[in-house]
Scaffold this motif. Structure first.
Motif, PDB file in Angstrom:
ATOM      1  N   SER A 567       0.816 -12.994  -7.359  1.00 28.31           N
ATOM      2  CA  SER A 567       1.421 -13.670  -6.217  1.00 28.31           C
ATOM      3  C   SER A 567       0.436 -13.701  -5.064  1.00 28.31           C
ATOM      4  N   ASN A 568       0.184 -14.888  -4.527  1.00 24.72           N
ATOM      5  CA  ASN A 568      -0.749 -14.986  -3.412  1.00 24.72           C
ATOM      6  C   ASN A 568      -0.227 -14.247  -2.182  1.00 24.72           C
ATOM      7  N   SER A 569       1.075 -14.256  -1.952  1.00 25.74           N
ATOM      8  CA  SER A 569       1.623 -13.555  -0.781  1.00 25.74           C
ATOM      9  C   SER A 569       1.502 -12.047  -0.932  1.00 25.74           C
ATOM     10  N   PHE A 570       1.655 -11.551  -2.172  1.00 24.09           N
ATOM     11  CA  PHE A 570       1.506 -10.108  -2.391  1.00 24.09           C
ATOM     12  C   PHE A 570       0.041  -9.700  -2.256  1.00 24.09           C
ATOM     13  N   ILE A 571      -0.880 -10.549  -2.677  1.00 24.31           N
ATOM     14  CA  ILE A 571      -2.300 -10.236  -2.502  1.00 24.31           C
ATOM     15  C   ILE A 571      -2.636 -10.154  -1.016  1.00 24.31           C
ATOM     16  N   ILE A 572      -2.078 -11.072  -0.239  1.00 27.91           N
ATOM     17  CA  ILE A 572      -2.314 -11.056   1.204  1.00 27.91           C
ATOM     18  C   ILE A 572      -1.818  -9.753   1.824  1.00 27.91           C
ATOM     19  N   GLN A 573      -0.678  -9.259   1.340  1.00 30.66           N
ATOM     20  CA  GLN A 573      -0.087  -8.028   1.882  1.00 30.66           C
ATOM     21  C   GLN A 573      -0.332  -6.828   0.966  1.00 30.66           C
ATOM     22  N   GLU A 574      -1.408  -6.853   0.189  1.00 28.15           N
ATOM     23  CA  GLU A 574      -1.645  -5.801  -0.804  1.00 28.15           C
ATOM     24  C   GLU A 574      -1.830  -4.434  -0.163  1.00 28.15           C
ATOM     25  N   SER A 575      -2.435  -4.382   0.997  1.00 30.78           N
ATOM     26  CA  SER A 575      -2.669  -3.090   1.643  1.00 30.78           C
ATOM     27  C   SER A 575      -1.352  -2.377   1.924  1.00 30.78           C
ATOM     28  N   LYS A 576      -0.380  -3.102   2.445  1.00 28.78           N
ATOM     29  CA  LYS A 576       0.921  -2.483   2.722  1.00 28.78           C
ATOM     30  C   LYS A 576       1.661  -2.158   1.432  1.00 28.78           C
ATOM     31  N   GLN A 889     -11.203  -5.824   3.220  1.00 27.59           N
ATOM     32  CA  GLN A 889     -10.243  -6.805   2.744  1.00 27.59           C
ATOM     33  C   GLN A 889     -10.872  -7.595   1.611  1.00 27.59           C
ATOM     34  N   THR A 890     -10.027  -8.170   0.763  1.00 30.12           N
ATOM     35  CA  THR A 890     -10.530  -8.915  -0.397  1.00 30.12           C
ATOM     36  C   THR A 890     -10.813 -10.367  -0.032  1.00 30.12           C
ATOM     37  N   THR A 891     -11.586 -10.548   1.019  1.00 28.15           N
ATOM     38  CA  THR A 891     -12.044 -11.880   1.418  1.00 28.15           C
ATOM     39  C   THR A 891     -13.559 -11.838   1.546  1.00 28.15           C
ATOM     40  N   LEU A 892     -14.209 -12.939   1.228  1.00 27.84           N
ATOM     41  CA  LEU A 892     -15.667 -12.966   1.223  1.00 27.84           C
ATOM     42  C   LEU A 892     -16.248 -12.871   2.620  1.00 27.84           C
ATOM     43  N   SER A 893     -15.507 -13.328   3.614  1.00 29.45           N
ATOM     44  CA  SER A 893     -16.041 -13.332   4.976  1.00 29.45           C
ATOM     45  C   SER A 893     -16.018 -11.962   5.617  1.00 29.45           C
ATOM     46  N   GLN A 894     -15.340 -10.985   4.988  1.00 34.93           N
ATOM     47  CA  GLN A 894     -15.215  -9.669   5.623  1.00 34.93           C
ATOM     48  C   GLN A 894     -16.021  -8.595   4.902  1.00 34.93           C
ATOM     49  N   ILE A 895     -17.015  -9.014   4.146  1.00 35.73           N
ATOM     50  CA  ILE A 895     -17.947  -8.048   3.566  1.00 35.73           C
ATOM     51  C   ILE A 895     -18.780  -7.455   4.692  1.00 35.73           C
ATOM     52  N   ASP A 896     -18.922  -6.146   4.694  1.00 37.28           N
ATOM     53  CA  ASP A 896     -19.649  -5.468   5.768  1.00 37.28           C
ATOM     54  C   ASP A 896     -21.141  -5.449   5.431  1.00 37.28           C
ATOM     55  N   TYR A1046     -13.486  -9.128  -6.396  1.00 39.32           N
ATOM     56  CA  TYR A1046     -13.431  -7.761  -5.864  1.00 39.32           C
ATOM     57  C   TYR A1046     -12.985  -6.771  -6.932  1.00 39.32           C
ATOM     58  N   GLU A1047     -11.964  -7.140  -7.713  1.00 42.05           N
ATOM     59  CA  GLU A1047     -11.465  -6.221  -8.732  1.00 42.05           C
ATOM     60  C   GLU A1047     -12.482  -6.056  -9.859  1.00 42.05           C
ATOM     61  N   GLY A1048     -13.192  -7.148 -10.188  1.00 41.77           N
ATOM     62  CA  GLY A1048     -14.240  -7.041 -11.189  1.00 41.77           C
ATOM     63  C   GLY A1048     -15.347  -6.098 -10.747  1.00 41.77           C
ATOM     64  N   LEU A1049     -15.788  -6.243  -9.493  1.00 40.23           N
ATOM     65  CA  LEU A1049     -16.812  -5.337  -8.971  1.00 40.23           C
ATOM     66  C   LEU A1049     -16.286  -3.909  -8.902  1.00 40.23           C
ATOM     67  N   ALA A1050     -15.010  -3.758  -8.514  1.00 38.56           N
ATOM     68  CA  ALA A1050     -14.413  -2.416  -8.481  1.00 38.56           C
ATOM     69  C   ALA A1050     -14.418  -1.795  -9.870  1.00 38.56           C
ATOM     70  N   THR A1051     -14.184  -2.598 -10.892  1.00 40.03           N
ATOM     71  CA  THR A1051     -14.220  -2.088 -12.269  1.00 40.03           C
ATOM     72  C   THR A1051     -15.629  -1.656 -12.651  1.00 40.03           C
TER      73      THR A1051
END
Length: 1085
Positions: A567-576, A889-896, A1046-1051
């Motif tokens: 679910s895209n909405s659950f991915i957006i709120q995955e942290s919570k 966050q799992t967005t490309l623009s927020q890589i540190d 992100y999940e692939g890299l985490a794996t």
């Protein structure tokens, strides 16, 4: 010690990772780069040149316009290209009568002034970038005119030389000298192309001025020189300011003002035959980041100016408001009179082409030749690409496109006036944009074969590992995975890999990699089936003993975790979502503790006073504290663009830490205090365990290393984020390098001499203490009598005392964790540092609660050393929750990206590989730390009861106390008897018991590692399945694809971290074995 388990884990990690890699090859397809190169005959105004433009030549051209694709019209002007990295469109918009402009507003006044003064000679346009909006990908688009692919973002740290046709090569081949100044990415992409190059490293985002200052050092003399036709200057200060401070900071105002002065200077120095192009390669978000596909990131600015020649107007069919970045390539080729690169898909935008008359050609004829040359180049590339990839294209659509282009080839022959040209060019541009849209769709068309095989080969090892490992007892693994069978498994896989590499074409595989993965995964699945069938009787018996509906609440929590990916909405709120699930796991453990307390501690009558003094009540308080920590982590979450109601902490930019204004740096001070508390608490714990006694290498490192590391980490946080100027970067880098060195030293010490124990030599049994007045003979007689009768005290003298033996395993793991944590902390932002230590606190509470619960519910050593399924899931969720708690966050623009330069900004180790490793450590610090420390789930129960032996009495799960406990014996004996009656062994011996049951202990820990493998494998499998189901979803590239990446890299990070954690345990066990043997040898002698 069974080292075979390590090889089994490596084998399983390879199978899961190769399945993920194969899926990614099908889902994240990359465009095939073509090596063909465009060419043309350059028409000239010089009578001495071979292709001199005359009236006769023009007449021949328009006899058959279709044959003019290999002609280039004369050069219109020289070009100066100023690239201001991350120059957002809004930065160039001038707002009049704006009394209080924002820091980035109204700073580029020269653009507004030139546009107002000479509107026909200046253009200010929106410069639309294609995602991903990283500098490397944008430069590729700006020079090749081709579309980027989604996965190409991974090469942002390894800039390969461009091997397809591009405008830089075309300019050089046309003998037009190019001079470059600025970002070294250009010289990485185009080495040896420039007449002169002044390139400087681009990744030190802490440095706002060095590269820009170096450019300005050389720019004046280059502007005064007349030996170049193209000058490119790439400024980095605005981008670095955005990364470090954000667009709302005063430093952004300063950098934009500097850019305004530089543009004014260039305009004043350029001659009348030069066109100036000022552009941004991408924009930036409200926090100064980029990489994704939001409007803030894709809307850059383009300003064009020519002193003498006006530009063609907007009445020639080109967009006057917005320019696609890929349109720059054919436009620049037109200005310079060079061939348009072969793989270009952009259209010429005549709004920024100087209206320089071409002899013997009218205006519409000039535009027609340019437009038709552009059209034939695009169609030629498109048609050839389609012929080589027939399966990729829709046949009917291709026939339709071919028919339309044939009609256009007939129409172009009948263009005799400007009105006919305008009608024709409108239809032509629509047709070419249609080709562009088709290519966009094609290059995200998925390879169903690789995707399905990737899903299958990821699922199979997870499924058979569940059947074989999860349903076997720890003591049985020695018989299941024998060294001989595992050796044969590796040999067979090697043979299968060689076969796949050699014969991949015979099976219609596109690459050698596909062949290797297919045959090794298929063979491994067969081997796992063989292992399962061979030991099926034991598996079936063990499975029959498992409760059918056991752990249902935990299973539901795990199911919810995996369902997030769909679910895209659950991915957006995955942290919570993860925070709720983690809190639920802790509540489940507390519920189990309360249930045991009611059943055992309060069998007869419940008393409030008794309950308040009980262990269960303290555990409940600790669990409430853990839930409070989880709730506190909400303040550390980063926002996604889709979360409109989220207040991102990074959007409120801070001026940094200042000694004069300490209130402005509360976050930095809090981070430093928490680091000091963390290292102090861990050192106190190790000291209370006796593990800081002695002078062994690891003891000395654990005694002094954390203090040094915490000082360096705290100093780095304060100085790296300080508002104080003129702090030398070498001093800040030195602190980070010290921490890196301590971690490296810890790894070396653990490899060589890991134990943190101190063996106190036995007292000399022959020594006799007497007073000076007494006779020594009676004392000698008494001692000889005691020795003859075998007195216990005398025997104890012969046994050496070993400090730290009760926590011999966990102490080393915790010490390793300290240095690993310090390395991660120095890479993180201050708020993220707080989040990491908060997660460590939650993990410590989880270990304590589970340790008490595990002892209460255990019936033997095997059940005591094997963690409950709820605890395993809790640890797994905590590892992934830490990703969000550390402000990711799992967005490309927020890589540190800042982490890539920590400790390396002064020219030390300028390696793209090291940069990538540091960013990975920063991004996935949670999974890395907790999966390296996972063995604490097996050991902490034993160390807990060894440190607090009274817990044995208060948490016994037996109805009656052993009779020996009621006799007049010492307390140690009584507690040993109680624990023996409860769980079948002496818990007071602490972690030494783990060595005594070595096979079961290592087998149980191997099973735990395999369970974490299965959970991580199941998680990435669900991410892959979600991408497969939603591959045509509106949000597939914005939400589902980044989440899969992100999940692939985490794996890829988590599986090796688990192997490292288990390897550390095996090394400790080997050292303990050597210690015990040496003690027994001394005792025997």
């Amino acid at each position: 010690m069974n080292i075979t388990y390590i090889f089994v884990l490596i084998w399983l990690a390879y199978l899961i990772s190769s399945g993920v890699l194969l899926f990614s090859r099908g889902f994240l397809l990359s465009r095939v780069s073509k090596t063909e190169v465009s060419s043309c005959r350059r028409l000239s105004n010089n009578p001495n040149d071979e292709y001199f433009l005359t009236t006769e030549v023009v007449h021949e051209i328009f006899k058959d316009v279709n044959a003019s694709s290999n002609l280039c019209l004369p050069q219109k002007s020289k070009v100066i290209v100023i690239v201001v990295d991350a120059l957002k469109y809004e930065f160039g918009i001038y707002k009049e009568n704006h009394s209080e402009p924002l820091p980035f507003e109204n700073k580029l006044g020269v653009l507004h002034e030139l546009h107002q003064r000479t509107p026909d000679n200046a253009r200010l346009m929106r410069f639309k970038a294609d995602p991903p909006t990283t500098t490397l990908q944008r430069l590729k688009g700006l020079t090749t005119g081709s579309l980027p692919t989604f996965i190409d973002i991974g090469s942002n740290f390894a800039s390969p030389e461009i091997n397809e046709d591009n405008v830089i090569d075309q300019i050089v081949k046309s003998d037009l000298p190019v001079v470059f100044l600025g970002d070294s990415t250009w010289t990485d992409l185009y080495p040896r192309r420039f007449k002169r190059a002044y390139s400087y490293p681009s990744f030190d985002i802490f440095d706002l001025d060095s590269v820009d200052n170096q450019i300005m050092k050389h720019l004046p003399k280059e502007l005064a020189s007349d030996d170049w036709q193209v000058l490119i200057a790439h400024f980095l200060g605005v981008d670095h300011c955005g990364h470090k401070h954000g667009p709302m900071h005063a430093e952004m105002s300063r950098k934009l003002s500097e850019m305004n002065e530089i543009i004014s200077f260039v305009v004043s120095q350029m001659d009348n035959e030069t066109t100036l192009l000022v552009m941004g390669d991408h924009g930036m978000t409200a926090t100064g980041d980029h990489g994704g596909d939001t409007d803030d990131e894709t809307n850059a600015l383009l300003f064009a100016y020519s002193k003498q020649h006006s530009f063609f107007g907007s009445d020639v069919g080109s967009d006057s408001k917005m320019l696609q970045q890929i349109d720059l390539v054919p436009t620049l080729s037109t200005i310079l009179g060079v061939p348009i690169p072969y793989s270009n898909l952009g259209l010429i935008n005549f709004n920024i082409v100087p209206n320089v008359p071409v002899p013997h050609l009218s205006k519409f004829q000039t535009l027609l030749l340019h437009s038709w040359q552009n059209a034939q180049q695009i169609y030629h590339y498109f048609y050839n690409y389609a012929m080589e990839n027939k399966r990729t294209f829709n046949v009917e659509e291709m026939d339709k496109m071919e028919t339309e282009f044939i009609l256009l080839t007939h129409r172009v022959k009948s263009i005799y006036n400007e009105a006919a040209f305008k009608s024709f060019v409108g239809d032509l541009n629509a047709h070419l944009r249609n080709i562009l849209n088709i290519c966009r769709e094609i290059w995200v068309k998925f390879d169903a074969t690789q995707m399905s095989q990737g899903l299958l080969f990821t699922f199979l090892p997870i499924f058979f590992a569940f059947l074989l490992i999860n349903n076997s007892r720890p003591s049985e693994f020695v018989e299941i995975f024998t060294p001989k069978e595992i050796s044969y498994t590796y040999l067979l896989n090697f043979a299968a890999g060689v076969f796949g590499y050699r014969y991949y074409k015979n099976f219609s595989f596109k690459t050698e990699e596909h062949g290797i993965i297919f045959f090794t995964s298929l063979l491994s699945a067969v081997i796992l089936v063989f292992f399962t069938l061979k030991h099926w009787s034991n598996i079936a018996n063990n499975w029959a003993n498992v409760r059918r509906f056991g752990h249902m609440p935990t299973r539901l929590l795990l199911f919810t975790t995996m369902g997030v990916f769909f679910s895209n909405s659950f991915i957006i709120q995955e942290s919570k979502t993860l925070s709720y699930l983690l809190a639920a796991v802790i509540l489940l453990l507390v519920y189990e503790v309360l249930k045991q307390s009611v059943r055992m501690d309060f069998r007869s009558r419940f008393k409030i006073s008794h309950f308040i003094r009980s262990t269960a009540f303290r555990l409940i308080l600790a669990s409430v504290l853990a839930i409070c920590f989880i709730r506190f982590a909400y303040t550390l979450f980063r926002c996604r663009e889709e979360q409109g109601n989220c207040a991102d902490f990074s959007s409120s930019s801070s001026a940094g830490f200042s000694i004069k204004k300490p209130a402005s740096g509360k976050t930095y001070i809090m981070a430093v205090v928490i680091i000091v508390l963390y290292t102090t608490m861990t050192r106190l714990y190790l000291r209370s365990c006796g593990n800081l006694t002695g002078n062994s290498p690891n003891v000395l490192l654990a005694r002094y290393g954390p203090t040094v590391a915490s000082i360096c980490a705290g100093g780095h946080i304060l100085l790296a984020n300080s508002a104080i100027k003129n702090i030398q970067r070498t001093h800040i880098d030195a602190m980070a390098l010290v921490i890196y060195g301590l971690l490296l030293l810890q790894i070396i010490v653990v490899s060589v001499a890991p134990l943190m124990t101190f063996v106190l030599p036995p007292k000399n049994p022959n020594s006799i203490a007497v007073n000076g007045r007494d006779s020594i003979v009676p004392e000698i007689f008494k001692k000889m009598k005691r020795m003859y009768e075998g007195d216990d005290a005398e025997r104890r003298y012969a046994i050496p005392v070993v400090y730290g033996l009760a926590t011999v395993y966990s102490s080393i793991i915790i010490t390793f964790g300290i240095f690993l944590a310090m390395t991660l902390i120095v890479l993180l932002e201050p708020r993220a540092t707080v989040g990491l230590i908060v997660c460590m606190s939650v993990g410590a509470i989880l270990l304590i609660v589970h340790g008490i619960l595990r002892y209460r519910t255990a019936t033997n050593f095997e059940t005591c050393v094997q963690p409950t399924f709820t605890a395993v899931v809790g640890w797994f969720l905590l590892a992934h929750f830490c990703f969000f708690a550390t402000s990711h966050q799992t967005t490309l623009s927020q890589i540190d990206w800042r982490a890539a330069f920590v400790g390396r900004t002064t020219g030390i180790g300028q390696s793209n590989f090291i940069s990538g490793i540091l960013v990975i450590l920063n991004t996935f610090c949670g999974p890395i730390f907790f999966f390296c420390m996972f063995t604490l789930l097996s050991t902490e129960t034993f160390s807990l009861f060894a440190l607090f032996p009274n817990l044995i009495r208060s948490n016994s799960n037996r109805d009656s106390t052993p009779s020996t406990a009621r006799n007049k014996v010492d307390a140690t004996t009584a507690l040993a008897d109680i624990s023996t009656a409860a769980v079948g062994f002496d818990m007071t011996r602490g972690e030494l018991t783990l060595y005594e049951y070595e096979d079961v202990f290592l087998g149980a820990t191997f099973k735990l590692a395999s369970q974490l493998f299965m959970l991580q494998g199941l998680r990435i499998f669900c991410a892959m399945l979600a991408c497969t189901i939603h591959c045509r979803h509106l949000m597939v590239w914005k939400i589902f694809a980044p989440r899969f990446i992100y999940e692939g890299l985490a794996t890829f990070v988590s599986l090796p971290a688990i192997i490292v954690g288990y390897g550390l345990l095996l090394r400790i066990n080997l050292a303990v074995d050597s210690l015990i043997k040496s003690i027994n040898k001394v005792k025997t002698n």
